[in-house]
Enzyme design. Structure first.
Site, short mmCIF file in Angstrom:
data_model
loop_
_atom_site.label_atom_id
_atom_site.label_comp_id
_atom_site.label_asym_id
_atom_site.label_seq_id
_atom_site.Cartn_x
_atom_site.Cartn_y
_atom_site.Cartn_z
N LYS A 297 0.84 -1.20 0.00
CA LYS A 297 0.00 0.00 0.00
C LYS A 297 0.88 1.25 0.00
O LYS A 297 2.10 1.16 -0.02
CB LYS A 297 -0.96 -0.03 1.19
CG LYS A 297 -1.71 -1.36 1.37
CD LYS A 297 -2.78 -1.60 0.31
CE LYS A 297 -3.25 -3.04 0.26
NZ LYS A 297 -4.21 -3.44 1.26
C1 PLP Z 1 -5.12 -4.61 1.66
C2 PLP Z 1 -6.58 -4.49 1.70
C3 PLP Z 1 -7.33 -4.89 2.81
C4 PLP Z 1 -6.73 -5.62 3.99
O1 PLP Z 1 -5.68 -4.95 4.58
P1 PLP Z 1 -4.56 -5.82 5.37
O2 PLP Z 1 -3.74 -4.74 6.02
O3 PLP Z 1 -3.82 -6.60 4.36
O4 PLP Z 1 -5.28 -6.65 6.35
C5 PLP Z 1 -8.70 -4.68 2.79
N1 PLP Z 1 -9.31 -4.11 1.74
C6 PLP Z 1 -8.62 -3.73 0.64
C7 PLP Z 1 -9.35 -3.10 -0.49
C8 PLP Z 1 -7.24 -3.93 0.59
O5 PLP Z 1 -6.56 -3.59 -0.52
#
Ligand code: PLP
Length: 415
Positions: free
Chosen positions: A206
């Site tokens: 991210k």
């Molecule tokens: C990455 C992501 C999540 C989950 O986040 P984590 O930190 O990996 O648990 C949830 N929703 C979306 C759209 C994501 O891209």
């Protein structure tokens, strides 16, 4: 500012973190200090994130999935309830609702942008009503860094008495510019009376990285207090008059103040806390968010230029007019049928040329668990989006020339 660490980009992954020497120093300082968890780095990150996204408060937590789980739980979503979730998302948006005991009313998305609009949300609400579910919340996903049309969705939520849980795991730094204003994603929609929360992820792919990390932001004090409590075992330090004390003798000291060692629980919570080690990293990264967002925007502009000659086989992501995105993904649209190549073959060819790609997403309603539960739903927009989407490398350490490399590799892989 410290220099970026050298990274070997002979192979370009579709995303990667940018860790610099000052990030490492921030983490090392925590390790040398007194608090590995529940210390000042977590509190400092929460204050800085809330300020950055225009929310009254942020609660840091273990990851984006935990943030979703906390948001649904704090809104009191449970068995018999349903949450509207677009099918074009990561598994967690839906799974977290199921863990709360709720059903998932999968919504279709626009085949070009991959975003859930008002019409798609309304159709999902109608299907949920037919199934006898009590819809409690809309969970729009700000796919790839662009926001779902929030003016319309907030209006729909308010009209239907639904809460809003914005899955902004892709969109830290994105700004909503609808109506001529500038509202950062995370500020939420205070006009939605049933509650408005936004969730973020700080997974390394991210925009800013904690290693593992997440957050819930919002501006309703009692809702945020419940998020905070649920994140930490449902534990309260202040005796709650009227609830009945865990131990009336111990609750208050001689002056009638809360005893410092006292705790009580009104509802079971989780341990979804973020550690100070992770908080120090993501707080340091947050200081570079603008730089990351600018670099990603520049790379996306280059992609638009370099992919133009490959049209109509390859098109860059479809732009929506109501936001200024902090791009998380370069989700290109590729007509694999017209190219006469399967997506898997193109991905393998790109990999051989040093270019990593990924598919965001296999529509969640197609996953075996959900098909077993709900049968085969017809969500043609999500299927059409899935058929042509391929996420190309996008991360701040990429050089301008890397975009040329990707475009050239794509041309070869498709010919
Ligand atoms: C990455 C992501 C999540 C989950 O986040 P984590 O930190 O990996 O648990 C949830 N929703 C979306 C759209 C994501 O891209």
């Amino acid at each position: 500012m410290a220099d970026p660490l050298p990274v070997d980009l002979a192979f370009l992954p579709y995303g990667r973190q940018s860790v610099e020497e000052d990030d490492i120093a921030a983490v090392a300082a925590v390790l040398r200090g007194d608090w590995l968890t529940q210390g000042p780095a977590v509190a400092g990150f929460e204050r800085a994130l809330a300020a950055r996204v225009g929310a009254a408060e942020a609660v840091a937590c273990a990851n984006g999935t935990a943030a979703l789980r906390l948001a649904y739980a704090a809104l009191g979503i449970g068995p018999g309830d349903a949450v509207v979730v677009p099918s074009n998302t990561f598994l967690a948006t839906a799974s977290a609702a199921r863990h709360a005991g709720a059903e998932v009313a999968f919504a279709d998305v626009d085949p070009d942008s991959g975003l859930m609009g008002v019409a798609e949300a309304e159709a999902a609400i109608a299907r949920a009503a037919k199934a006898g579910w009590r819809v409690r919340a809309l969970a729009p996903v700000h796919y790839a860094g662009q926001t779902a049309p929030m003016d319309g969705l907030a209006g729909l939520a308010q009209a239907e008495g639904l809460a809003l849980v914005e899955d902004a795991c892709h969109a830290v730094g994105t700004v909503d510019v609808s109506g001529g204003g500038e509202t950062p994603v995370g500020a939420g929609r205070p006009e939605v009376e049933a509650g408005s929360l936004t969730v973020f992820s700080f997974h390394p792919v991210k925009t800013i990285a904690a290693g593992e990390g997440g957050a819930v932001t919002g501006s309703d004090p009692s809702l945020m207090a419940r998020v905070r409590r649920l994140c930490n075992h449902g534990m309260m330090r202040e005796p709650q008059e009227g609830e009945g004390f865990a131990d009336p003798e111990a609750a208050l000291d001689a002056e009638g103040k809360a005893n410092p060692w006292y705790y009580e629980m009104a509802e079971p919570g989780f341990n979804h806390r973020l550690s100070d080690i992770h908080a120090a990293l993501v707080l340091s990264q947050l200081g570079r968010l603008d730089r990351f967002v600018d670099r990603r925007a520049r790379l996306m502009a280059l992609y638009a230029e370099r992919l133009a000659p490959l049209a109509p086989l390859v098109r860059p992501p479809a732009l929506v007019p109501w936001c200024r995105p902090a791009w998380h993904l370069c989700a290109a649209r590729i007509d694999f049928d017209a190219a006469g190549r399967s997506r898997s073959a193109v991905m393998a060819a790109l990999r051989a040329l040093g270019v990593g790609t990924q598919v965001h997403y296999i529509p969640v309603h197609r996953q075996p668990y959900w098909r077993r539960r709900y049968g085969d739903l017809a969500l043609p927009g999500a299927m059409a989006h899935y058929a042509h989407t391929l996420s190309l490398p996008l991360f701040p350490a990429m050089a301008d020339g890397d975009v040329d490399r990707v475009a050239a590799a794509l041309e070869r892989a498709l010919s």
